[in-house]
Design a protein around this motif. Structure first.
Motif, PDB file in Angstrom:
ATOM      1  N   ASP A  63       0.820  -1.185   0.095  1.00 21.68           N
ATOM      2  CA  ASP A  63      -0.083  -0.108  -0.017  1.00 21.68           C
ATOM      3  C   ASP A  63       0.818   1.258   0.013  1.00 21.68           C
ATOM      4  O   ASP A  63       0.613   2.387  -0.679  1.00 21.68           O
ATOM      5  N   GLU A  64       1.853   1.306   0.943  1.00 22.26           N
ATOM      6  CA  GLU A  64       2.709   2.492   0.760  1.00 22.26           C
ATOM      7  C   GLU A  64       3.547   3.049  -0.462  1.00 22.26           C
ATOM      8  O   GLU A  64       3.179   3.787  -0.822  1.00 22.26           O
ATOM      9  N   VAL A  67       0.537   3.991  -2.764  1.00 25.76           N
ATOM     10  CA  VAL A  67      -0.391   5.391  -2.557  1.00 25.76           C
ATOM     11  C   VAL A  67       0.822   6.247  -3.043  1.00 25.76           C
ATOM     12  O   VAL A  67       0.296   7.619  -3.180  1.00 25.76           O
ATOM     13  N   ARG A  71      -0.106   9.453  -5.335  1.00 26.22           N
ATOM     14  CA  ARG A  71       0.028  10.894  -4.780  1.00 26.22           C
ATOM     15  C   ARG A  71       0.787  11.638  -5.731  1.00 26.22           C
ATOM     16  O   ARG A  71       0.194  12.788  -5.963  1.00 26.22           O
ATOM     17  N   GLN A  94      -5.775   1.512   0.893  1.00 25.06           N
ATOM     18  CA  GLN A  94      -5.529   2.534  -0.292  1.00 25.06           C
ATOM     19  C   GLN A  94      -6.876   3.562  -0.336  1.00 25.06           C
ATOM     20  O   GLN A  94      -6.711   4.711  -0.670  1.00 25.06           O
ATOM     21  N   GLN A  96      -8.649   4.532   2.054  1.00 21.95           N
ATOM     22  CA  GLN A  96      -8.686   5.520   3.041  1.00 21.95           C
ATOM     23  C   GLN A  96      -7.465   6.689   2.914  1.00 21.95           C
ATOM     24  O   GLN A  96      -7.691   8.013   2.845  1.00 21.95           O
ATOM     25  N   ALA A  97      -6.580   6.182   2.192  1.00 25.23           N
ATOM     26  CA  ALA A  97      -5.289   7.177   1.830  1.00 25.23           C
ATOM     27  C   ALA A  97      -5.930   7.913   0.617  1.00 25.23           C
ATOM     28  O   ALA A  97      -5.689   9.272   0.796  1.00 25.23           O
TER      29      ALA A  97
END
Ligand code: AMP
Length: 218
Positions: A63-64, A67, A71, A94, A96-97
């Protein structure tokens, strides 16, 4: 108002084809995390080197990492007037991010393309993509034919063999299906039947997006 769109659906639902078509018609960028990762793999970047084996196994990139890629992409100028995300989000974390990244922007419109699993396996294991531009060939195209878009060579994607397809569908059921519940209660959520001819799906998708955008008060 900007049209900030997410196309959800299992692998093989036609997300990429439909998102590409809609993006072209509306003049907004299609942002496919799968395409971005495949480009990173091809170019041999640090992200690509880490993602290659994960993608070939059918699992999800962390996810990091994903994302961060999204971004940076949404910060580019061409995304300010709207975008279509294809293949992202794929987990609730993802999503939520992404809600965090959307603060101060127009609301997300979410459309789910639903297709039964037996049809997905059939589609994915016979799918051909262009080695050069990544475009999917029309179903039924001969592997010897050139890409209809750029004339490049067609091949099977590394993760479209039956074993990996079954793993990707399992990962979808476990991680991505819950996203439908995450978004379902929003006034900007719609679902369309993806087991129809591509032109019908495109028409239903355009109608669903218009209705969902109305749900956002437009
Ligand atoms: P796709 O082209 O969307 O089917 O993506 C191909 C592969 O890239 C997936 O099976 C994952 O390994 C990886 N991938 C693409 N998008 C994401 C995402 N949002 N989160 C995690 N992994 C992803």
């Amino acid at each position: 108002m900007a049209l900030n769109l997410i196309v959800l659906g299992p692998p093989g639902a036609g997300k990429g084809t439909q998102a590409q078509r809609f993006a072209r018609e509306r003049g907004i960028p299609q942002i496919s995390t799968g395409d971005m990762l495949r480009e990173a793999v091809k170019a041999g970047t640090p992200v690509g080197l880490r993602a290659k084996a994960i993608m070939e196994s059918g699992a999800l990139v962390s996810d990091e990492v994903i994302v961060e890629i999204v971004r940076e992409r949404l910060d580019q100028k061409d995304a300010a007037g709207g975008f279509i995300l294809d293949g992202f989000p794929r987990t609730v974390a993802q999503a939520q991010a992404l809600d965090g990244l959307m603060l101060g922007r127009d609301p997300l419109v979410v459309v789910d393309i639903a297709v039964p699993e037996t049809e997905l396996i059939r589609r994915l294991t016979s799918r051909l993509v262009c080695e050069d531009c990544g475009t999917n060939a029309e179903p039924g195209t001969s592997p010897e034919a050139p890409c209809a878009r750029c004339g490049g060579r067609l091949k099977q994607r590394a993760d479209d063999n039956e074993g990996v397809v079954r793993e990707r569908l399992k990962v979808y059921r476990q991680n991505t299906q819950p996203l439908v519940d995450y978004y379902r209660t929003r006034p900007t959520f719609r679902a369309v039947d993806g087991a129809q001819a591509p032109d019908r799906v495109a028409a239903d998708l355009a109608a669903a997006i218009a209705a969902a955008a109305n749900g956002a008060g437009r």
